[in-house]
Write an enzyme that holds these catalytic residues in place. Structure first.
Site, PDB file in Angstrom:
ATOM      1  N   THR A  79       0.840  -1.199   0.000  1.00  0.00           N
ATOM      2  CA  THR A  79       0.000   0.000   0.000  1.00  0.00           C
ATOM      3  C   THR A  79       0.872   1.246   0.000  1.00  0.00           C
ATOM      4  O   THR A  79       0.625   2.193  -0.760  1.00  0.00           O
ATOM      5  CB  THR A  79      -0.940   0.004   1.219  1.00  0.00           C
ATOM      6  OG1 THR A  79      -1.869  -1.071   1.089  1.00  0.00           O
ATOM      7  CG2 THR A  79      -1.711   1.317   1.313  1.00  0.00           C
ATOM      8  N   GLN A 186       1.144 -10.031  -5.647  1.00  0.00           N
ATOM      9  CA  GLN A 186       0.700 -11.429  -5.743  1.00  0.00           C
ATOM     10  C   GLN A 186       1.580 -12.265  -6.667  1.00  0.00           C
ATOM     11  O   GLN A 186       1.204 -13.384  -7.031  1.00  0.00           O
ATOM     12  CB  GLN A 186      -0.745 -11.469  -6.255  1.00  0.00           C
ATOM     13  CG  GLN A 186      -1.755 -10.767  -5.381  1.00  0.00           C
ATOM     14  CD  GLN A 186      -2.126 -11.568  -4.151  1.00  0.00           C
ATOM     15  OE1 GLN A 186      -1.731 -12.709  -3.994  1.00  0.00           O
ATOM     16  NE2 GLN A 186      -2.888 -10.957  -3.253  1.00  0.00           N
ATOM     17  N   HIS A 208       4.669 -10.442   2.792  1.00  0.00           N
ATOM     18  CA  HIS A 208       3.744 -11.324   3.525  1.00  0.00           C
ATOM     19  C   HIS A 208       2.832 -12.140   2.630  1.00  0.00           C
ATOM     20  O   HIS A 208       2.092 -12.995   3.113  1.00  0.00           O
ATOM     21  CB  HIS A 208       2.908 -10.511   4.527  1.00  0.00           C
ATOM     22  CG  HIS A 208       1.779  -9.750   3.913  1.00  0.00           C
ATOM     23  ND1 HIS A 208       0.472 -10.179   3.985  1.00  0.00           N
ATOM     24  CD2 HIS A 208       1.762  -8.579   3.234  1.00  0.00           C
ATOM     25  CE1 HIS A 208      -0.309  -9.300   3.364  1.00  0.00           C
ATOM     26  NE2 HIS A 208       0.442  -8.327   2.903  1.00  0.00           N
ATOM     27  N   THR A 246      12.794   4.895  10.188  1.00  0.00           N
ATOM     28  CA  THR A 246      13.764   3.887  10.613  1.00  0.00           C
ATOM     29  C   THR A 246      13.463   2.546   9.951  1.00  0.00           C
ATOM     30  O   THR A 246      12.334   2.050  10.008  1.00  0.00           O
ATOM     31  CB  THR A 246      13.725   3.722  12.142  1.00  0.00           C
ATOM     32  OG1 THR A 246      13.991   4.987  12.754  1.00  0.00           O
ATOM     33  CG2 THR A 246      14.752   2.702  12.603  1.00  0.00           C
ATOM     34  N   CYS A 331      -8.495  -6.662   2.028  1.00  0.00           N
ATOM     35  CA  CYS A 331      -8.448  -5.218   2.293  1.00  0.00           C
ATOM     36  C   CYS A 331      -9.815  -4.558   2.156  1.00  0.00           C
ATOM     37  O   CYS A 331     -10.002  -3.420   2.555  1.00  0.00           O
ATOM     38  CB  CYS A 331      -7.453  -4.545   1.352  1.00  0.00           C
ATOM     39  SG  CYS A 331      -5.761  -5.063   1.652  1.00  0.00           S
TER      40      CYS A 331
END
Length: 391
Positions: A79, A186, A208, A246, A331
């Protein structure tokens, strides 16, 4: 005895996210405790160690993608990568042109970014789709006379699993001097692609979705394109002032290990998953009045999106609570709207009857047959209760 060693609930929703592979967890654990240094700390060994490991991960991932390590920018997820590439580029070059191309079946992180840009005065043009979810490439010719600055598109659709002809689109963009952004969330671990052969200008790559940790992604930016950005995050100037903040060393190490596993597993893993999916498909086709959404040929092996007529998808999911499934994009699951992807396909009458099955690394044959057993029973039960089905 066949179903004795099944772990519940059975997970068949690998497109929403994947479990962290235990081999990756083992590798990243030290970076939460005694290798915790800040990548930007230049005055002591903790910072130097973190800096070295992050840069080694950057080099390894760039080698996997066949690009230069300086073309990789770390972000927190696809995103953010999508927002940075689409907003950052478009706002920097807004005086050059305000025409952007995309398609209406995109992920919400792209569609809502484009909605924001339309409020800022940009002209968003959506390409036509065929009934199978693929772009009508002939429609591209209609925009040759327009000054398009950006084409943004997903390589693989997150709901129906079809993949677009990115090679053709990249050649089109190269010939017409249009910048190309591709969301590859994907793709990693499912399709091998070479960034030297496919001339993509930006690519968003998530961890992920491929058994790596959540909260980290990579944004590829082709250096030969000589492209500039307007940063959307301001702070310490990390990542060449493009993405301040960071860096999370532990998650970057996890992303790197995820790529290392893909190198050794992708061929046999995809073969295994394709076989499981095909077994599932052969059996599920024995049910009457169902429809497969999206092209069956140009589809990743992990995905099946099926509409079952005369029942509600949500009702089916509730009735088989031992199986983790979804009706569409994770989502968008917090809204009550029908799938914006399926609305644009031929089978629009079955939108609310659709289920997305996505298979993965840890699925077994017993998972497939037990899921089929529950599905057959509950579909039959729900159809008997349906007021739309006359028996």
């Amino acid at each position: 005895m066949f179903f004795l060693y099944i772990l519940f609930p059975i997970y068949i929703d690998y497109s929403s996210t994947t479990p962290l592979d235990p081999r990756i967890l083992e590798k990243i654990t030290p970076y939460f405790y005694y290798k915790f240094g800040n990548h930007s700390s230049k005055n002591h060994v903790f910072g130097w160690s973190s800096y070295n490991i992050v840069e080694n991960c950057r080099k390894n991932i760039s080698k996997f993608l066949n690009c230069n390590s300086r073309e990789i920018i770390w972000c927190s997820g696809s995103t953010e990568s999508n927002n940075l590439s689409i907003k950052g580029y478009s706002l920097f070059y807004k005086n050059k042109s305000k025409c952007i191309l995309s398609i209406k079946t995109e992920h919400k992180s792209i569609l809502n970014t484009l909605n924001y840009l339309s409020i800022e005065g940009f002209n968003i043009i959506y390409l036509k789709l065929k009934n199978n979810g693929l772009i009508d490439l002939n429609h591209l010719k209609c925009f040759l006379n327009k000054k398009i600055i950006l084409l943004t598109i997903s390589y693989v659709n997150n709901e129906i699993g079809v993949f677009q002809n990115i090679s053709f689109l990249s050649e089109f963009c190269k010939l017409n001097k249009v910048v190309l952004h591709v969301d590859c969330s994907q793709v990693i671990g499912k399709i091998l692609f070479n960034l030297q052969n496919i001339k993509i200008d930006f690519a968003s790559i998530a961890s992920h979705k491929s058994y790596g940790p959540k909260g980290v992604s990579a944004l590829y930016i082709r250096r030969k394109s000589s492209i500039y950005f307007k940063p959307i995050l301001h702070g310490g100037g990390q990542e060449n002032n493009l993405r301040s903040g960071t860096l999370n060393t532990s998650l970057i190490v996890g992303f790197n290990e995820c790529v290392n596993l893909i190198k050794s597993l992708i061929f046999f893993e995809n073969l295994k998953i394709r076989n499981l999916r095909n077994i599932f498909l052969i059996e599920i086709l024995k049910i009457d009045s169902l429809y497969i959404n999206g092209d069956i040929k140009y589809r990743i092996p992990q995905n099946l999106n099926i509409s079952f007529n005369f029942i509600e998808g949500e009702s089916l999911i509730i009735s088989i609570n031992n199986i983790a499934l979804s009706t569409g994009s994770a989502c968008a699951s917090n809204t009550l709207e029908s799938s914006h992807v399926l609305k644009l396909l031929k089978n629009s009458n079955f939108i609310n009857s659709s289920i997305r099955f996505t298979f993965g690394r840890f699925n077994k044959l017993t998972d497939i047959y037990f899921s089929l057993k529950l599905l057959f029973f509950n579909i039959y039960k729900l159809r008997k209760l349906s007021p739309f089905l006359i028996t």
